[in-house]
Design an enzyme around this catalytic site. Structure first.
Site, PDB file in Angstrom:
ATOM      1  CG  ASP A 148       9.367 -13.031  -1.071  1.00 25.20           C
ATOM      2  OD1 ASP A 148       8.301 -13.408  -1.592  1.00 25.20           O
ATOM      3  OD2 ASP A 148       9.717 -11.831  -1.034  1.00 25.20           O
ATOM      4  CB  CYS A 190       9.576  -3.359  -4.843  1.00 14.38           C
ATOM      5  SG  CYS A 190       8.117  -2.326  -4.787  1.00 14.38           S
TER       6      CYS A 190
END
Lengths: 409, 138
Positions: free
Chosen positions: A199, A363
């Site tokens: 990611d 998050c």
């Protein structure tokens, strides 16, 4: 010579005022600001070239297609991708990872298989795998972080075994200011016959990235965090892998031949680009990549490393403060907590001074639990931020502490 | 920081630093946990009833000054109310926070009026009230 003061002139928004003060934008891990060059690329596209791409047989369609595919070439080169067929445009990192979790995960994962992630994942590289695990019966395993926020690689070696099908990891943390050793994880994954997903939402904008050198199978990143527009991001993967995968979304453009009861798929990367894509945004991302290339990602990384270290030192001098992540080898992110000042209250106070930081769980709710908190404040820097802005932040933090301290007495 | 002096008035900071009815009630008649997914702040509200009347009310959790002060004010407000009155109080408060009803003039709650100017903070103020509302519905 890298001159942030000169770079700032390319960013119109940086000269606006907020609450009577000069904007100090320190929320770059959430989204970056855009240089004039990117804004003009969008305007130019809409004013001169706008058309739907690939199938139109007219001048504008050809120009729009050339601009869109030109952007693909630029982004592929930027990420060190050996070819453009493995570079799929998506809506962003989240969609790119969901694409993998569906098109690869649903096809390859079986009951009892294991997916290894880390404790510090952004929800975007956690929730798609929770869903894939629920759908397939695969199990999730997590590499823990050590006290200083770095990955426990010994534990990683213990966890990665023959049942593993995928290792997924954030390249750079959006909270801890760490850069994870994804090359080593990729080696571990491959030694066990697993795939490696990186990611890159927080790395592609800030560090030189070369997907081949990382040795990963999947790399995802977002355009809007790297000077580009919102609505466009990238999944890079090896063409032979993408070839084996099922499509993610069905519809126009991703097909070769359609019958009433079945269809065949388009060539790569179009097999994964169903419907009309965010064309102007992709073109804008191409302009953003041009801008970053001109600055040089090594220079960007060096600037942010210095700024991050400076901020770490200045904030540490405040004394009664918790700064998350390691003391050294940091990116341009500083997550912190002041005792007795909730991060939300803090960002509200800083906003009054024109300073934009982020507060909350970023998050990463599991990471917040691991750190023993529910929320932190986070200042995140980018290529246009300066030491003066760090000083402004520190002065405002001192004021905020006095403001709240006065009430507590 | 003038705007903030208004937002973080003495009353809010007083409730924040000296919260009323902070704590837990084991085996309470009403217990409801609620998370603000935007920021991760959490609150749990507890109440015991004497017949239909709120006889004891407490809150616990972690959050910003607005959410903690608002929870503290809520406990004072709901004490001694019937279920129906409590529901009406909560609805009244939520209406005030979206500008549909006026704030009372001589009441601690009026201190939360400034929050309306900051839409991202309204959820902080209503978190505990929504938790109690859900608790009443269960």
């Amino acid at each position: 010579m890298y001159e942030a003061a000169k770079i700032r002139r390319d960013f119109p928004i940086l000269s606006r005022e907020v609450n009577g003060g000069k904007l100090v934008y320190l929320d770059n891990a959430a989204t970056s600001q855009k240089p004039r060059q990117v804004i003009e690329a969008l305007t130019d596209y809409y004013e001169r070239h706008n058309a739907n791409i690939h199938r139109g047989v007219h001048r504008l369609a050809e120009e729009a297609t050339a601009a869109y595919e030109g952007a693909r070439e630029k982004v592929a080169a930027f990420l060190g991708a050996p070819e453009t067929t493995g570079l799929v445009f998506t809506r962003g990192t989240t969609e790119a990872i969901n694409l993998v979790a569906h098109a690869w995960g649903r096809k390859e994962l079986r009951e009892g298989d294991e997916i290894v992630l880390t404790e510090a994942e952004h929800h975007s590289n956690l929730v798609p795998w929770q869903l894939a695990a629920q759908a397939t019966g695969a199990k999730l395993r997590f590499i823990p972080i050590r006290e200083d926020g770095t990955l426990d690689m010994e534990e990683a070696e213990r966890l990665v075994g023959p049942k593993i099908k995928l290792v997924g990891c954030i390249h750079a943390s959006n909270v801890l200011a760490t850069v994870n050793p994804v090359e080593k994880l990729a080696e571990l994954a491959h030694a066990n016959g697993a795939r490696m997903l990186v990611d890159g939402a927080q790395s592609a904008p800030h560090l030189p990235v070369n997907v081949e050198e990382l040795g990963c199978d999947f790399f995802a990143c977002s355009g809007h965090k790297m000077l580009g527009p919102t609505g466009v991001g990238v999944l890079w993967s090896k063409p032979e892998l993408l070839e084996e995968m099922d499509p993610f979304l069905g519809g126009g453009e991703m097909i070769r031949e359609v019958h009433l009861d079945h269809s065949t798929w388009n060539d790569l990367p179009y097999k994964f680009e169903a419907g009309t894509m965010n064309i102007a945004q992709a073109v804008g991302l191409g302009a953003a990549v041009d801008y970053l290339d001109a600055l040089g990602m090594d220079n960007v990384r060096e600037h942010e490393r210095k700024l991050g270290e400076y901020a770490y030192r200045r904030l540490s001098e405040l004394g009664d403060i918790t700064i998350y992540g390691p003391a050294e080898d940091r990116t341009g992110i500083v997550s912190f907590s002041l005792p007795d000042v909730h991060p939300h209250d803090l960002s509200q106070l800083l906003d009054e001074e024109g300073i934009a930081i982020r507060s909350g769980h970023h998050c990463t709710q599991p990471l917040m639990r691991r750190l023993g908190t529910v929320a932190t404040a986070r200042a995140s820097f980018y290529l246009y931020n300066t030491e003066e802005e760090v000083d402004t932040l520190v002065e405002a933090l001192v004021k905020a502490r006095e403001f709240f301290g006065a009430f507590a007495k | 920081m003038n705007m903030l002096r208004e937002l973080y008035g003495q009353i809010i900071m007083d409730h924040y630093h000296r919260p009323r009815n902070r704590g837990e009630i084991p085996d309470a008649d009403l217990e409801e946990h609620l998370l603000n997914p935007l920021c991760g702040d959490e609150v749990t509200v507890y109440a015991n009833f004497d017949g239909d009347t709120v006889s004891e009310v407490k809150f616990s959790g972690r959050g910003c000054s607005i959410s903690q002060a608002s929870a503290s004010m809520m406990t004072e407000r709901l004490m001694g109310k019937s279920r129906e009155e409590a529901e009406a109080e909560i609805q009244h408060f939520k209406n005030m926070m979206v500008g549909e009803e006026d704030f009372p003039e001589h009441d601690d709650l009026a201190a939360l009026k400034g929050v309306i100017q900051y839409p991202s903070r309204i959820k902080c103020a209503t978190l505990s009230w929504t938790a109690f509302q859900q608790g009443l519905e269960d």
